[in-house]
Write an enzyme that holds these catalytic residues in place. Structure first.
Site, PDB file in Angstrom:
ATOM      1  N   SER A 256       4.262  -1.709  10.147  1.00 45.75           N
ATOM      2  CA  SER A 256       5.680  -1.917  10.215  1.00 45.75           C
ATOM      3  C   SER A 256       6.258  -3.368   9.815  1.00 45.75           C
ATOM      4  O   SER A 256       7.298  -3.695  10.383  1.00 45.75           O
ATOM      5  CB  SER A 256       6.197  -1.481  11.613  1.00 45.75           C
ATOM      6  OG  SER A 256       5.768  -0.174  12.041  1.00 45.75           O
TER       7      SER A 256
ATOM      8  N   GLY B 134       5.293   1.468   4.389  1.00 44.60           N
ATOM      9  CA  GLY B 134       6.510   2.159   4.164  1.00 44.60           C
ATOM     10  C   GLY B 134       7.477   1.352   3.415  1.00 44.60           C
ATOM     11  O   GLY B 134       8.051   1.612   2.336  1.00 44.60           O
TER      12      GLY B 134
ATOM     13  N   HIS C 112      -9.106   1.134   5.801  1.00 47.96           N
ATOM     14  CA  HIS C 112      -7.639   1.273   6.437  1.00 47.96           C
ATOM     15  C   HIS C 112      -7.694   2.386   7.684  1.00 47.96           C
ATOM     16  O   HIS C 112      -8.567   3.349   7.521  1.00 47.96           O
ATOM     17  CB  HIS C 112      -6.853   1.859   5.460  1.00 47.96           C
ATOM     18  CG  HIS C 112      -5.359   2.125   5.638  1.00 47.96           C
ATOM     19  ND1 HIS C 112      -4.932   3.024   6.529  1.00 47.96           N
ATOM     20  CD2 HIS C 112      -4.010   1.012   5.616  1.00 47.96           C
ATOM     21  CE1 HIS C 112      -3.419   2.800   6.853  1.00 47.96           C
ATOM     22  NE2 HIS C 112      -3.429   1.440   6.359  1.00 47.96           N
TER      23      HIS C 112
ATOM     24  N   GLY D 156       3.314   2.630  10.550  1.00 44.19           N
ATOM     25  CA  GLY D 156       4.150   3.424  10.170  1.00 44.19           C
ATOM     26  C   GLY D 156       5.051   4.114  11.507  1.00 44.19           C
ATOM     27  O   GLY D 156       5.641   5.028  11.345  1.00 44.19           O
TER      28      GLY D 156
ATOM     29  N   GLU E 217      -6.223   4.892   8.397  1.00 42.90           N
ATOM     30  CA  GLU E 217      -6.091   6.348   7.896  1.00 42.90           C
ATOM     31  C   GLU E 217      -7.202   6.556   7.465  1.00 42.90           C
ATOM     32  O   GLU E 217      -7.702   8.068   7.866  1.00 42.90           O
ATOM     33  CB  GLU E 217      -4.909   6.473   7.110  1.00 42.90           C
ATOM     34  CG  GLU E 217      -3.537   6.396   7.702  1.00 42.90           C
ATOM     35  CD  GLU E 217      -2.451   5.722   7.041  1.00 42.90           C
ATOM     36  OE1 GLU E 217      -2.674   5.799   5.515  1.00 42.90           O
ATOM     37  OE2 GLU E 217      -1.416   5.154   7.770  1.00 42.90           O
TER      38      GLU E 217
ATOM     39  N   GLU F 209      -4.660  -4.900  11.523  1.00 37.79           N
ATOM     40  CA  GLU F 209      -3.388  -3.744  11.360  1.00 37.79           C
ATOM     41  C   GLU F 209      -3.668  -2.891  12.866  1.00 37.79           C
ATOM     42  O   GLU F 209      -4.561  -1.963  12.683  1.00 37.79           O
ATOM     43  CB  GLU F 209      -3.781  -2.680  10.308  1.00 37.79           C
ATOM     44  CG  GLU F 209      -3.569  -3.709   8.886  1.00 37.79           C
ATOM     45  CD  GLU F 209      -2.856  -2.468   7.864  1.00 37.79           C
ATOM     46  OE1 GLU F 209      -1.982  -2.947   7.098  1.00 37.79           O
ATOM     47  OE2 GLU F 209      -3.500  -1.490   7.582  1.00 37.79           O
TER      48      GLU F 209
ATOM     49  N   ASN G  37       0.874  -1.243   0.071  1.00 35.71           N
ATOM     50  CA  ASN G  37      -0.140   0.041   0.055  1.00 35.71           C
ATOM     51  C   ASN G  37       0.841   1.163  -0.120  1.00 35.71           C
ATOM     52  O   ASN G  37       1.612   1.569   0.977  1.00 35.71           O
ATOM     53  CB  ASN G  37      -1.015  -0.181   1.240  1.00 35.71           C
ATOM     54  CG  ASN G  37      -1.452   1.218   1.678  1.00 35.71           C
ATOM     55  OD1 ASN G  37      -1.739   2.059   0.809  1.00 35.71           O
ATOM     56  ND2 ASN G  37      -2.240   1.388   2.821  1.00 35.71           N
ATOM     57  N   TRP G  38       0.965   1.910  -1.212  1.00 37.33           N
ATOM     58  CA  TRP G  38       1.775   3.127  -1.261  1.00 37.33           C
ATOM     59  C   TRP G  38       1.299   4.213  -0.589  1.00 37.33           C
ATOM     60  O   TRP G  38       2.071   5.381  -0.511  1.00 37.33           O
ATOM     61  CB  TRP G  38       2.133   3.421  -2.524  1.00 37.33           C
ATOM     62  CG  TRP G  38       2.609   2.095  -3.675  1.00 37.33           C
ATOM     63  CD1 TRP G  38       2.931   1.029  -2.971  1.00 37.33           C
ATOM     64  CD2 TRP G  38       3.090   2.228  -4.849  1.00 37.33           C
ATOM     65  NE1 TRP G  38       3.459   0.140  -4.279  1.00 37.33           N
ATOM     66  CE2 TRP G  38       3.456   1.088  -5.171  1.00 37.33           C
ATOM     67  CE3 TRP G  38       3.057   3.157  -5.737  1.00 37.33           C
ATOM     68  CZ2 TRP G  38       3.984   0.730  -6.573  1.00 37.33           C
ATOM     69  CZ3 TRP G  38       3.396   2.955  -7.320  1.00 37.33           C
ATOM     70  CH2 TRP G  38       3.859   1.696  -7.558  1.00 37.33           C
ATOM     71  N   LYS G  39       0.104   4.278  -0.180  1.00 39.31           N
ATOM     72  CA  LYS G  39      -0.693   5.353   0.264  1.00 39.31           C
ATOM     73  C   LYS G  39      -0.542   6.640  -0.466  1.00 39.31           C
ATOM     74  O   LYS G  39      -0.597   6.510  -1.810  1.00 39.31           O
ATOM     75  CB  LYS G  39       0.008   5.485   1.801  1.00 39.31           C
ATOM     76  CG  LYS G  39       0.161   4.514   2.673  1.00 39.31           C
ATOM     77  CD  LYS G  39       0.455   4.855   4.167  1.00 39.31           C
ATOM     78  CE  LYS G  39       0.030   3.553   4.887  1.00 39.31           C
ATOM     79  NZ  LYS G  39       0.392   3.427   6.266  1.00 39.31           N
TER      80      LYS G  39
HETATM   81  P1  PGA Z   1       3.663   0.559   7.635  1.00 45.95           P
HETATM   82  O1  PGA Z   1       1.856   0.751   6.930  1.00 45.95           O
HETATM   83  O2  PGA Z   1       3.957  -0.590   6.842  1.00 45.95           O
HETATM   84  O3  PGA Z   1       4.137   1.663   6.802  1.00 45.95           O
HETATM   85  O4  PGA Z   1       3.398   0.423   8.932  1.00 45.95           O
HETATM   86  C1  PGA Z   1       1.101  -0.366   6.879  1.00 45.95           C
HETATM   87  C2  PGA Z   1      -0.177  -0.144   6.531  1.00 45.95           C
HETATM   88  O5  PGA Z   1      -0.621   1.053   6.912  1.00 45.95           O
HETATM   89  O6  PGA Z   1      -0.934  -0.829   5.778  1.00 45.95           O
END
Ligand code: PGA
Length: 248
Positions: free
Chosen positions: A203, A225, A94, A171, A96, A165, A8-10
């Protein structure tokens, strides 16, 4: 089912950067077998990524969608448009989206229903915040997210991929321990009527992917990330874990 490695590149990588990231990744991984690798770039990069992966077995996913198919919803994206661009997958809920954009369980329920109706495979994210974890409410929060998110979905729920998650691990560099993940995965499994695929996200890095994927309960990873650098994502794709023994 092959283990799933989703990146997931966000809100990162413009179309030109996306092209070079995927080209470099393909050079590093060659023809991946026994892995379902899903690239989840921003909407604006979906066409270019679709073009670069056309002759590979990599799959395409989107980070979000709206629950209506078309209409006066300025700024929203229909799941049908995603399908027409070659997406097989869509991330729903997600953390976010839940915590920054204020998406509710009810909204996510509508999105899940639409994804099922139009034939997109939803990757539905659940997980507790740091406070909820400290208050010992992890199971309570996840069971609410599942109950409300899956309302009236019933028998179709096994078509959804679940991603545990924990918000405190996203992150932050703080990964949940394999045991913590296994316990929550078992809890999620117990809440679902039929067998479903459950991923872990938060992470995930080249340094911890092998230990996580060593657990039978963890059927794949959702990577943020570390999916932005071809070298680290390639290493994650080539993880060594419990499923490697089944590699043909
Ligand atoms: P992260 O993000 O690997 O940067 O912790 C994971 C995600 O949000 O799916």
């Amino acid at each position: 089912m092959d283990p799933i490695i989703a990146g997931n590149w966000k809100m990162n990588k413009d179309p030109a950067q996306s092209r070079s990231l995927v080209q470099n990744l393909l050079e590093l991984i060659g023809d991946v077998k026994n892995r379902e690798v899903i690239l989840i770039p921003p909407f604006t990069s979906l066409p270019i990524v679709a073009e670069v992966i056309r002759n590979s077995n990599l799959k395409l996913g989107a980070q979000n969608m709206y629950w209506e198919r078309s209409g006066a919803y300025t700024g929203e994206i229909s799941g049908l448009f995603l399908k027409s661009l070659g997406c097989d997958y869509v991330v729903i809920g997600h953390s976010e989206r839940r915590h920054i954009m204020g998406e509710t369980d009810e909204m996510l329920n509508k999105k899940l229903k639409t994804a099922l109706e139009i034939g997109l495979i939803a990757i539905f994210c659940v997980g507790e915040t740091e406070n909820e974890k400290e208050e010992g409410r992890t199971e309570q929060v996840i069971s609410r997210q599942l109950r409300q998110g899956l309302k009236d979905i019933g028998n179709e729920a096994h078509k959804i991929i679940f991603a545990y998650e924990p918000v405190w691990a996203i992150g932050t560099g703080k990964t949940a321990t394999p045991q913590q993940v296994v316990d929550v995965h078992k809890f999620i499994r117990a809440q679902l009527k039929k067998k479903s695929t459950i991923l872990y996200g938060g992470s995930v890095k080249p340094e911890n992917v092998d230990t996580l994927m060593h657990e039978q309960e963890i059927e794949g990873v959702l990577v943020g990330g570390a999916s932005l650098k071809p070298e680290s994502f390639a290493r994650i794709i080539k993880f060594a874990g419990h499923l490697t023994s089944t590699v043909k």
